[in-house]
Design an enzyme around this catalytic site. Structure first.
Site, PDB file in Angstrom:
ATOM      1  N   GLN A 101      -2.265  35.072  21.087  1.00  0.00           N
ATOM      2  CA  GLN A 101      -2.890  34.681  22.354  1.00  0.00           C
ATOM      3  C   GLN A 101      -2.063  35.147  23.555  1.00  0.00           C
ATOM      4  O   GLN A 101      -2.592  35.771  24.472  1.00  0.00           O
ATOM      5  CB  GLN A 101      -3.052  33.147  22.395  1.00  0.00           C
ATOM      6  CG  GLN A 101      -3.852  32.660  23.596  1.00  0.00           C
ATOM      7  CD  GLN A 101      -3.556  31.202  23.939  1.00  0.00           C
ATOM      8  OE1 GLN A 101      -2.726  30.546  23.317  1.00  0.00           O
ATOM      9  NE2 GLN A 101      -4.249  30.692  24.936  1.00  0.00           N
ATOM     10  N   GLY A 130       4.833  39.855  17.565  1.00  0.00           N
ATOM     11  CA  GLY A 130       3.745  38.882  17.726  1.00  0.00           C
ATOM     12  C   GLY A 130       2.843  39.294  18.884  1.00  0.00           C
ATOM     13  O   GLY A 130       2.339  38.457  19.626  1.00  0.00           O
ATOM     14  N   TYR A 150       6.958  21.986  14.175  1.00  0.00           N
ATOM     15  CA  TYR A 150       7.016  22.989  15.245  1.00  0.00           C
ATOM     16  C   TYR A 150       8.052  22.592  16.303  1.00  0.00           C
ATOM     17  O   TYR A 150       8.887  23.399  16.709  1.00  0.00           O
ATOM     18  CB  TYR A 150       5.615  23.094  15.862  1.00  0.00           C
ATOM     19  CG  TYR A 150       5.475  24.023  17.029  1.00  0.00           C
ATOM     20  CD1 TYR A 150       5.740  25.389  16.907  1.00  0.00           C
ATOM     21  CD2 TYR A 150       5.039  23.544  18.270  1.00  0.00           C
ATOM     22  CE1 TYR A 150       5.575  26.240  17.984  1.00  0.00           C
ATOM     23  CE2 TYR A 150       4.870  24.397  19.342  1.00  0.00           C
ATOM     24  CZ  TYR A 150       5.140  25.739  19.205  1.00  0.00           C
ATOM     25  OH  TYR A 150       4.976  26.581  20.274  1.00  0.00           O
ATOM     26  N   ARG A 170      -0.475  41.798  11.777  1.00  0.00           N
ATOM     27  CA  ARG A 170      -1.849  42.303  11.628  1.00  0.00           C
ATOM     28  C   ARG A 170      -2.214  43.066  12.896  1.00  0.00           C
ATOM     29  O   ARG A 170      -1.554  42.908  13.930  1.00  0.00           O
ATOM     30  CB  ARG A 170      -2.833  41.133  11.455  1.00  0.00           C
ATOM     31  CG  ARG A 170      -2.756  40.230  12.657  1.00  0.00           C
ATOM     32  CD  ARG A 170      -3.507  38.931  12.546  1.00  0.00           C
ATOM     33  NE  ARG A 170      -3.014  38.032  13.585  1.00  0.00           N
ATOM     34  CZ  ARG A 170      -3.555  37.905  14.787  1.00  0.00           C
ATOM     35  NH1 ARG A 170      -4.601  38.602  15.142  1.00  0.00           N
ATOM     36  NH2 ARG A 170      -3.023  37.069  15.677  1.00  0.00           N
TER      37      ARG A 170
HETATM   38  N1  SER Z   1       0.206  25.023  22.546  1.00  0.00           N
HETATM   39  C1  SER Z   1       1.243  24.651  21.637  1.00  0.00           C
HETATM   40  C2  SER Z   1       0.705  23.840  20.541  1.00  0.00           C
HETATM   41  O1  SER Z   1      -0.220  23.089  20.782  1.00  0.00           O
HETATM   42  C3  SER Z   1       2.316  23.886  22.365  1.00  0.00           C
HETATM   43  O2  SER Z   1       3.414  24.700  22.509  1.00  0.00           O
HETATM   44  O3  SER Z   1       1.196  23.890  19.477  1.00  0.00           O
END
Ligand code: SER
Length: 319
Positions: A13, A9, A143, A37
């Site tokens: 960012q 990865g 997530y 990518r």
């Molecule tokens: N920056 C992340 C998000 O907003 C938080 O871990 O998903």
């Protein structure tokens, strides 16, 4: 020991800046960048790169063997907002990639692993202000569920098999070199681009949505510091709380106005607002400060001037 470092990865960012910093510290050919990518020119040209899908276990094994890798930074993940739109894909990517790396370390093929967790591991029942290291964790996003599960597995692999895995719960990371991908905290980056380009910004979070944030240089420093600390100093093997600054869109807008006095902000909260509402406003990171000496450098003022400067230059280069 010795051996090379692999970043999975590397074009994201955080991955981009982390790879460049590790190359500066260890030598370009010692740090292998990989991603699904290709990425920024500076990253692609400064050292080895492999096209690699983080869920492809066999290919990860091949790359680890080919370059005699002993350390992995697993930065590939689907972030909060995107994961809500593709829950199963997010789960597969976020979990499978972690298991591949944990198992390699369990087999003795890696010495050390870095795996990032997130403030998303917390949920609406967690104490919101100065959220403690150990507290109620009932995440409500895909997530967050994947990161909390990952934390449990990291601790398990450490306790059961002695795997040296290290992790921090990143807050929202603010930077200008590589754009973020699909997070709830991304407004705090978009706002700088729009302020400079158009003098106005419509925030997808409400004016009072306070969230923990951090400037990129501090996040990179924390990542490298925790990986370089002696193993016995890493007492938390799930993931460390990590904090720097906390602010609302309204406070950030006021700080930007100090430099661009005509800047205007308006608010149109969308589905990301309810994600933000489920997360802490500020974080207690005493454990990281005490155990391995974490200290942040960028406050709101310094972050804002650095971002205005950096985004300004980037936009000029593009023009
Ligand atoms: N920056 C992340 C998000 O907003 C938080 O871990 O998903």
């Amino acid at each position: 020991m010795g051996g090379r470092i692999l970043i999975i990865g590397a074009c994201g960012q955080i991955g981009t800046e982390l790879t460049l910093k590790l190359r500066e510290n260890h030598g370009n050919d010692q740090v292998i960048a990989s991603d699904i990518r290709e990425g920024a020119e500076e990253l692609m040209q400064s050292g080895p790169f492999e096209l690699l899908n983080a869920t492809d276990e066999l290919h990860i094994r091949e790359v680890v063997e080919k370059y005699e890798v002993r350390e992995v930074y697993l930065m590939a993940a689907m972030l909060s907002a995107t994961a809500e739109k593709a829950p199963m894909k997010a789960w597969d990517l976020n979990m499978d990639s972690l298991f591949h790396i944990l198992n390699l370390a369990k087999e003795g093929k890696l010495d050390k692993i870095f795996w990032p967790s997130s403030i998303a591991v917390f949920g609406p029942t967690t104490p919101k202000d100065n959220t403690p290291q150990t507290t109620i964790m009932e995440p409500t996003t895909v997530y967050g569920i994947s990161k909390q599960t990952g934390e449990r597995w990291c601790e398990y692999f450490h306790r059961k098999f002695g795997v040296d895995v290290r992790s921090i719960r990143y807050p929202g990371i603010i930077s200008y070199k590589t754009l973020p991908g699909g997070g709830t905290t991304d407004y705090a980056i978009e706002i700088f681009h729009e302020a400079i380009k158009n003098g106005e910004y419509t925030s997808f979070l409400a004016e009072d949505a306070a969230l923990p944030m951090m400037y990129m240089d501090d996040a990179i420093k924390a990542t490298i510091d925790i990986m370089e600390a002696p193993a016995e100093k890493i007492k938390v093997r799930s993931s460390y709380n990590l904090a720097a600054i906390s602010f609302t869109p309204e406070v950030l807008a006021a700080e930007i106005k100090k430099h661009l006095e005509n800047f205007q902000i308006s608010y149109e909260p969308d589905f990301r607002q309810s994600i933000a509402e489920s997360w802490p406003s500020s974080i207690d990171d005493t454990a990281a400060r005490e155990d391995w000496g974490w200290e942040h450098e960028f406050d709101l003022e310094k972050m804002t001037t650095t971002m205005l400067d950096g985004v300004g230059k980037t936009l000029k280069e593009k023009a």
